[in-house]
Design a protein around this motif. Structure first.
Motif, PDB file in Angstrom:
ATOM      1  N   VAL A  57       0.848  -1.202   0.000  1.00  0.00           N
ATOM      2  CA  VAL A  57       0.000   0.000   0.000  1.00  0.00           C
ATOM      3  C   VAL A  57       0.883   1.252   0.000  1.00  0.00           C
ATOM      4  CG1 VAL A  57      -1.895  -1.171   1.177  1.00  0.00           C
ATOM      5  CG2 VAL A  57      -0.193   0.002   2.533  1.00  0.00           C
ATOM      6  N   ARG A  58       0.253   2.413  -0.205  1.00  0.00           N
ATOM      7  CA  ARG A  58       1.023   3.663  -0.193  1.00  0.00           C
ATOM      8  C   ARG A  58       1.673   3.851   1.182  1.00  0.00           C
ATOM      9  NH1 ARG A  58      -0.823   8.864  -2.068  1.00  0.00           N
ATOM     10  NH2 ARG A  58      -1.401   8.993   0.106  1.00  0.00           N
ATOM     11  N   THR A  59       2.939   4.283   1.157  1.00  0.00           N
ATOM     12  CA  THR A  59       3.672   4.464   2.416  1.00  0.00           C
ATOM     13  C   THR A  59       2.878   5.338   3.387  1.00  0.00           C
ATOM     14  OG1 THR A  59       5.617   4.473   0.991  1.00  0.00           O
ATOM     15  CG2 THR A  59       5.993   4.902   3.301  1.00  0.00           C
ATOM     16  N   ASN A  60       2.243   6.372   2.838  1.00  0.00           N
ATOM     17  CA  ASN A  60       1.488   7.317   3.676  1.00  0.00           C
ATOM     18  C   ASN A  60       0.245   6.705   4.309  1.00  0.00           C
ATOM     19  OD1 ASN A  60       3.125   8.751   1.848  1.00  0.00           O
ATOM     20  ND2 ASN A  60       2.066  10.637   2.402  1.00  0.00           N
ATOM     21  N   ASP A  61      -0.245   5.599   3.762  1.00  0.00           N
ATOM     22  CA  ASP A  61      -1.484   5.002   4.280  1.00  0.00           C
ATOM     23  C   ASP A  61      -1.222   3.920   5.329  1.00  0.00           C
ATOM     24  OD1 ASP A  61      -2.965   6.591   2.611  1.00  0.00           O
ATOM     25  OD2 ASP A  61      -3.143   5.075   1.031  1.00  0.00           O
ATOM     26  N   ILE A  62       0.038   3.545   5.517  1.00  0.00           N
ATOM     27  CA  ILE A  62       0.322   2.366   6.347  1.00  0.00           C
ATOM     28  C   ILE A  62      -0.103   2.562   7.808  1.00  0.00           C
ATOM     29  CG2 ILE A  62       2.204   0.937   7.282  1.00  0.00           C
ATOM     30  CD1 ILE A  62       3.334   0.975   4.395  1.00  0.00           C
ATOM     31  N   ALA A  63       0.184   3.753   8.359  1.00  0.00           N
ATOM     32  CA  ALA A  63      -0.189   4.002   9.761  1.00  0.00           C
ATOM     33  C   ALA A  63      -1.695   3.815   9.939  1.00  0.00           C
ATOM     34  CB  ALA A  63       0.227   5.408  10.173  1.00  0.00           C
ATOM     35  N   GLU A  64      -2.471   4.308   8.956  1.00  0.00           N
ATOM     36  CA  GLU A  64      -3.923   4.197   9.053  1.00  0.00           C
ATOM     37  C   GLU A  64      -4.378   2.734   8.928  1.00  0.00           C
ATOM     38  OE1 GLU A  64      -5.782   7.144   6.548  1.00  0.00           O
ATOM     39  OE2 GLU A  64      -7.670   6.005   6.668  1.00  0.00           O
ATOM     40  N   PHE A  65      -3.799   2.017   7.974  1.00  0.00           N
ATOM     41  CA  PHE A  65      -4.166   0.606   7.791  1.00  0.00           C
ATOM     42  C   PHE A  65      -3.914  -0.192   9.062  1.00  0.00           C
ATOM     43  CE2 PHE A  65      -4.943  -0.831   3.304  1.00  0.00           C
ATOM     44  CZ  PHE A  65      -5.184   0.417   2.781  1.00  0.00           C
ATOM     45  N   VAL A  66      -2.774   0.085   9.694  1.00  0.00           N
ATOM     46  CA  VAL A  66      -2.430  -0.663  10.912  1.00  0.00           C
ATOM     47  C   VAL A  66      -3.294  -0.173  12.072  1.00  0.00           C
ATOM     48  CG1 VAL A  66      -0.586  -1.202  12.564  1.00  0.00           C
ATOM     49  CG2 VAL A  66      -0.077  -1.124  10.112  1.00  0.00           C
ATOM     50  N   GLY A  67      -3.511   1.132  12.123  1.00  0.00           N
ATOM     51  CA  GLY A  67      -4.314   1.707  13.209  1.00  0.00           C
ATOM     52  C   GLY A  67      -5.728   1.151  13.236  1.00  0.00           C
ATOM     53  N   ASP A  68      -6.340   1.027  12.044  1.00  0.00           N
ATOM     54  CA  ASP A  68      -7.736   0.562  12.051  1.00  0.00           C
ATOM     55  C   ASP A  68      -7.846  -0.952  11.906  1.00  0.00           C
ATOM     56  OD1 ASP A  68      -7.413   0.120   9.373  1.00  0.00           O
ATOM     57  OD2 ASP A  68      -8.474   1.920   8.732  1.00  0.00           O
TER      58      ASP A  68
END
Ligand code: AMP
Length: 286
Positions: free
Chosen positions: A51-62
């Motif tokens: 996934v996009r590097t910028n989206d990883i925190a969100e993917f893991v967070g949710d």
């Protein structure tokens, strides 16, 4: 059957290659030729999500992914309070404040009242607010370094590794906002429900990381020279000493720092070692 664990990794940009290399060195076998969204790891119950590097925190967070690998700067920017499982040692950079060469600002404290262009607006706002320095943040998605020349801002806050992009753009750094490197993070719930799986991945990544800086050294020597040779070897590692079929000879094996090999070999040879072999190490689990 429990669902396969999911690890989110960058699909584009400078973190892709070192991340895939580390996962492969850790022992995961997977295909990622076409960077399709999901790659099934063949030897572990794990799916890799690209996934996009910028989206990883969100993917893991949710919880879409159980764990992920991303830049520390992006975690800070996302405001994600995710547990960091391991710092990965690559993707090192800093988020630095910089001003045009001819500007008079000498440090970050001088930036009160200025406009600051950045692609990390949340981190920048938080940093200056915490220090009580009033600035106005201009959020840009790229080409931050040209903002002062365009008259958009007096200063910038941007990612810097060597500093050459700043120099090319007539800018000089005046202080750091954040130091960053690639990190592995976990979803807080997954850290409990998948504790064993995450610990295994972490152990294997750690083992691959530890091995990268080390070499396995093998040599033969007359028994009479053993002590002189052992004295040259790093004291932390107790060398393995093995008798050889050839009378009066021994083999010595030791793990040494990859950066020590250059200085060590000529000295070992001078001390009486022969048949010296230096081998790569794949993994080290202390
Ligand atoms: P990018 O390749 O632009 O998608 O950058 C992805 C991540 O690589 C950034 O968020 C940083 O964590 C990291 N990075 C490491 N060095 C640099 C650098 N010199 N400039 C930009 N990003 C860097």
């Amino acid at each position: 059957m429990t669902e396969r664990m999911r690890l989110a990794v960058p699909n584009k940009g400078r973190l892709v290659e070192p991340t895939l290399a580390l996962l492969r060195d850790a022992g995961l076998v997977f295909d990622a030729h076409d960077r399709s969204l999901v790659s099934r790891v063949q030897n572990v119950d794990l799916d890799i999500l690209f996934v996009r590097t910028n989206d990883i925190a969100e993917f893991v967070g949710d919880g879409v992914a159980d764990a992920g690998i991303t830049g520390g700067d992006l975690l800070a920017e996302a405001g994600a309070q995710l547990p960091i499982v391991r710092e990965l040692g690559y993707g090192r950079c800093r988020l630095a404040a910089a001003v045009p060469n001819d500007a008079t600002y000498a440090s970050i404290d001088d930036l009160g009242g200025t406009r600051i262009a950045t692609s990390h607006p949340n981190t920048t706002r938080r940093f200056f607010a915490e220090r009580g320095i009033p600035v106005s943040v201009v959020a840009l998605s790229g080409a931050v370094e040209v903002a002062p020349r365009l008259g958009l801002a007096e200063a910038i806050v941007d990612l810097v590794s060597t500093g050459s992009t700043l120099v090319m753009n007539g800018l000089r750094p005046i202080g750091d906002v954040l130091a960053s490197q690639a990190v592995m993070v976990a979803n807080p719930a997954a850290l409990i429900s998948r504790a064993a799986e995450i610990a295994t991945i972490d152990t294997m990544i750690g083992a691959a990381q530890a091995a990268r800086g080390k070499k396995y050294l093998m040599l033969n020597a007359p028994i009479a020279k053993a002590q002189a040779i052992e004295d040259l070897l790093p004291s932390l590692e107790s060398p393995t000493v093995i008798p050889l079929a050839h009378d009066g000879m021994i083999a010595i094996h030791s793990v040494v720092g990859a950066d020590e090999v250059w200085g060590l070999l000529p000295r070992l040879k001078a001390a009486g070692a022969s048949g010296i072999l230096v081998l790569p190490i794949e993994k080290i689990v202390p």
